[in-house]
Design an enzyme around this catalytic site. Structure first.
Site, PDB file in Angstrom:
ATOM      1  CE1 TYR A   1     -46.773  80.715  35.065  1.00 12.61           C
ATOM      2  CE2 TYR A   1     -46.619  78.793  33.632  1.00 12.61           C
ATOM      3  CZ  TYR A   1     -46.429  79.391  34.872  1.00 12.61           C
ATOM      4  OH  TYR A   1     -45.915  78.662  35.919  1.00 12.61           O
TER       5      TYR A   1
ATOM      6  CG  HIS B   1     -39.887  80.584  41.632  1.00 17.86           C
ATOM      7  ND1 HIS B   1     -40.697  80.262  42.694  1.00 17.86           N
ATOM      8  CD2 HIS B   1     -38.677  80.017  41.894  1.00 17.86           C
ATOM      9  CE1 HIS B   1     -40.012  79.520  43.562  1.00 17.86           C
ATOM     10  NE2 HIS B   1     -38.784  79.369  43.107  1.00 17.86           N
TER      11      HIS B   1
ATOM     12  N   GLY C   1     -45.192  85.551  53.748  1.00 18.98           N
ATOM     13  CA  GLY C   1     -46.181  84.821  52.954  1.00 18.98           C
ATOM     14  C   GLY C   1     -45.647  83.714  52.072  1.00 18.98           C
ATOM     15  CB  THR C   2     -42.971  81.859  51.262  1.00 21.57           C
ATOM     16  OG1 THR C   2     -42.558  80.598  50.715  1.00 21.57           O
ATOM     17  CG2 THR C   2     -41.940  82.331  52.257  1.00 21.57           C
ATOM     18  CB  SER C   3     -45.943  77.115  52.212  1.00 23.94           C
ATOM     19  OG  SER C   3     -45.436  76.816  50.920  1.00 23.94           O
TER      20      SER C   3
ATOM     21  CD  GLN D   1     -40.613  81.354  47.456  1.00 25.42           C
ATOM     22  OE1 GLN D   1     -40.736  80.146  47.315  1.00 25.42           O
ATOM     23  NE2 GLN D   1     -40.919  81.967  48.577  1.00 25.42           N
ATOM     24  CG  ASN D   2     -45.102  86.213  44.975  1.00 28.54           C
ATOM     25  OD1 ASN D   2     -45.081  85.031  45.302  1.00 28.54           O
ATOM     26  ND2 ASN D   2     -45.481  87.171  45.784  1.00 28.54           N
ATOM     27  CB  VAL D   3     -44.593  84.664  38.225  1.00 25.80           C
ATOM     28  CG1 VAL D   3     -43.645  83.496  38.519  1.00 25.80           C
ATOM     29  CG2 VAL D   3     -46.048  84.210  38.317  1.00 25.80           C
ATOM     30  CG  ASP D   4     -47.293  89.179  42.080  1.00 27.07           C
ATOM     31  OD1 ASP D   4     -46.427  90.046  42.318  1.00 27.07           O
ATOM     32  OD2 ASP D   4     -47.817  88.491  42.985  1.00 27.07           O
TER      33      ASP D   4
HETATM   34  P1  OAD Z   1     -47.675  78.728  48.870  1.00 23.54           P
HETATM   35  O1  OAD Z   1     -49.047  78.703  48.305  1.00 23.54           O
HETATM   36  O2  OAD Z   1     -46.947  77.446  48.998  1.00 23.54           O
HETATM   37  O3  OAD Z   1     -47.729  79.361  50.346  1.00 23.54           O
HETATM   38  C1  OAD Z   1     -48.440  80.525  50.583  1.00 23.54           C
HETATM   39  C2  OAD Z   1     -48.161  80.997  51.992  1.00 23.54           C
HETATM   40  O4  OAD Z   1     -48.848  82.214  52.160  1.00 23.54           O
HETATM   41  C3  OAD Z   1     -48.644  80.047  53.104  1.00 23.54           C
HETATM   42  O5  OAD Z   1     -47.631  79.885  54.077  1.00 23.54           O
HETATM   43  C4  OAD Z   1     -49.858  80.766  53.674  1.00 23.54           C
HETATM   44  O6  OAD Z   1     -50.027  80.531  55.078  1.00 23.54           O
HETATM   45  C5  OAD Z   1     -49.478  82.221  53.426  1.00 23.54           C
HETATM   46  N1  OAD Z   1     -50.621  83.147  53.345  1.00 23.54           N
HETATM   47  C6  OAD Z   1     -51.878  82.928  52.935  1.00 23.54           C
HETATM   48  N2  OAD Z   1     -52.603  84.063  52.991  1.00 23.54           N
HETATM   49  C7  OAD Z   1     -51.769  85.027  53.460  1.00 23.54           C
HETATM   50  C8  OAD Z   1     -51.906  86.415  53.738  1.00 23.54           C
HETATM   51  N3  OAD Z   1     -53.049  87.073  53.551  1.00 23.54           N
HETATM   52  N4  OAD Z   1     -50.824  87.069  54.191  1.00 23.54           N
HETATM   53  C9  OAD Z   1     -49.631  86.436  54.373  1.00 23.54           C
HETATM   54  N5  OAD Z   1     -49.440  85.139  54.143  1.00 23.54           N
HETATM   55  C10 OAD Z   1     -50.497  84.438  53.679  1.00 23.54           C
HETATM   56  O7  OAD Z   1     -46.855  79.825  48.045  1.00 23.54           O
HETATM   57  P2  OAD Z   1     -45.279  80.014  47.944  1.00 23.54           P
HETATM   58  O8  OAD Z   1     -44.602  79.673  49.223  1.00 23.54           O
HETATM   59  O9  OAD Z   1     -45.060  81.361  47.384  1.00 23.54           O
HETATM   60  O10 OAD Z   1     -43.444  78.325  42.030  1.00 23.54           O
HETATM   61  O11 OAD Z   1     -44.917  78.930  46.849  1.00 23.54           O
HETATM   62  C11 OAD Z   1     -43.608  78.820  46.387  1.00 23.54           C
HETATM   63  C12 OAD Z   1     -43.596  78.440  44.930  1.00 23.54           C
HETATM   64  O12 OAD Z   1     -44.380  77.271  44.709  1.00 23.54           O
HETATM   65  C13 OAD Z   1     -44.218  79.462  43.991  1.00 23.54           C
HETATM   66  O13 OAD Z   1     -43.316  80.483  43.627  1.00 23.54           O
HETATM   67  C14 OAD Z   1     -44.627  78.652  42.802  1.00 23.54           C
HETATM   68  C15 OAD Z   1     -45.201  77.460  43.532  1.00 23.54           C
HETATM   69  O14 OAD Z   1     -45.237  76.283  42.836  1.00 23.54           O
HETATM   70  C16 OAD Z   1     -43.540  78.094  40.710  1.00 23.54           C
HETATM   71  O15 OAD Z   1     -44.587  78.068  40.107  1.00 23.54           O
HETATM   72  C17 OAD Z   1     -42.232  77.843  40.034  1.00 23.54           C
END
Ligand code: OAD
Length: 235
Positions: free
Chosen positions: A54, A105, A178-180, A87-90
Site C-alpha cells: 500500500y 473499499h 469500469g468494474t468487472s 471501489q477504488n482506493v485512489d
Molecule cells: P477489475 O480489475 O476487476 O475490473 C476492471 C474493469 O475495468 C474490467 O471490467 C475492465 O473491462 C474495465 N476496464 C479496463 N480498462 C478500462 C477503461 N479504459 N475504461 C473503462 N473500463 C475499463 O477491477 P474492479 O471491478 O474495480 O478490491 O475490482 C473490484 C475490487 O477487486 C477492487 O476494488 C479491489 C479488487 O480486489 C480490493 O482490493 C478490496
C-alpha cells in the site's frame, strides 16, 4: 429539486490515468497474490509486505491525475445530485472535484490503528490522512497500536455498503463505470436500484449483465462517458 444519479465505479475508470486494473491481463492481481497483500490473513502473516504494497499504491497517486471520465462524472454535479460510490482506493474522484464520494473499499491515502479482534469496529475519528507518505512497521497511532492501511481487506466486512445501498435505492439513474462486477457486495448493488431507474454501464469488456434495465456502452471510460452524456442530454 435536482434528479439523483448514483455512480458506481471500479478500477476501469482510473485506467486511462495510468493506474492498472486488478483483473485485466497484466493487472495488479497478475503480479501480486491478493491473499498475501490485501487480505486480513495476509496482514497477520506479514504486515511489512502489506504495508509496502500500500506504500507503493499510495506513492503512485501523488502524480496521478484524474482523466476526462472522472472530470465528466464531477461535472454532472452541475445539473444533478450525484453520489459516487467507488471501489477504488485512489483519490481521483476527489481530485476531479466530486464532492460526495463513498469509498467502499477504503482509501490508500489513509491509515488507522490495528485493533486485534475488533479490527472492523474502528471509529472514523481514528482514521489518519497520511497523504502520499509511507507507513512502516513500528509506526504507531496515538493509542500505541501499529498503523494499518485504511483498506477493506479481503475477509473483512464492508461497513459502507449500507449507505451505498441507500444511495442506489434513492437514485433516479444508476451509472456503472469500469468494474468487472466480480467482487461482492459491490457487484450486487445495482439490484437495489428502483425498478423505474435506468442503468447505464460503461466498460469495454463483455460483462455478464442480465438485467433488462441495463444499457451497456461498450467503450473505455473517457469515450464511454462522452456517449453517456450525449444520451443524458437527449433523454
Ligand atoms: P477489475 O480489475 O476487476 O475490473 C476492471 C474493469 O475495468 C474490467 O471490467 C475492465 O473491462 C474495465 N476496464 C479496463 N480498462 C478500462 C477503461 N479504459 N475504461 C473503462 N473500463 C475499463 O477491477 P474492479 O471491478 O474495480 O478490491 O475490482 C473490484 C475490487 O477487486 C477492487 O476494488 C479491489 C479488487 O480486489 C480490493 O482490493 C478490496
Amino acid at each position: 429539486m435536482k434528479k439523483k444519479i448514483a455512480v458506481l465505479t471500479g478500477a476501469g475508470v482510473s485506467a486511462e490515468s495510468g493506474l492498472g486494473t486488478y483483473r485485466d491481463n497484466g493487472g495488479l492481481w497478475d503480479n501480486y497474490d491478493p491473499m498475501e497483500v490485501a487480505s486480513i490473513q495476509g496482514w497477520y502473516k506479514n504486515r511489512k509486505l502489506v504495508l509496502d504494497f500500500y506504500n507503493m499504491q499510495r506513492a503512485k497517486l501523488k502524480d496521478t491525475k484524474p482523466n476526462a471520465a472522472h472530470l465528466a462524472i464531477a461535472a454532472l454535479e452541475k445539473d444533478y445530485d450525484v453520489t459516487v460510490i467507488t471501489q477504488n482506493v485512489d483519490n481521483l474522484h476527489e481530485k476531479a472535484g466530486s464532492t460526495k464520494v463513498i469509498h467502499l473499499h477504503g482509501e490508500a491515502t489513509k491509515v488507522r490503528p490495528e485493533n486485534g479482534v475488533y479490527e472492523e469496529s474502528f471509529s472514523e475519528r481514528e482514521v489518519i490522512d497520511v497523504g502520499y507518505e509511507p507507513v512502516n512497521l513500528g509506526d504507531k497511532a496515538p493509542n500505541g497500536c501499529q498503523l494499518r492501511p485504511h483498506i477493506v481487506f479481503f475477509g473483512e466486512s464492508v461497513p459502507k455498503i449500507e449507505p451505498a445501498i441507500d444511495v442506489v435505492a434513492a437514485a433516479d439513474l444508476l451509472l456503472i463505470v469500469g468494474t468487472s462486477m466480480q467482487v461482492y457486495p459491490a457487484a450486487g448493488l445495482y439490484r437495489y436500484a428502483d425498478p423505474k431507474a435506468p442503468i447505464y454501464v460503461v466498460d469495454p469488456a463483455d460483462l455478464p449483465l442480465h438485467d433488462p434495465r441495463i444499457t451497456h456502452i461498450k467503450d473505455v471510460a473517457t469515450k464511454g462517458m462522452e456517449k453517456f452524456i450525449k444520451i443524458l442530454e437527449e433523454r
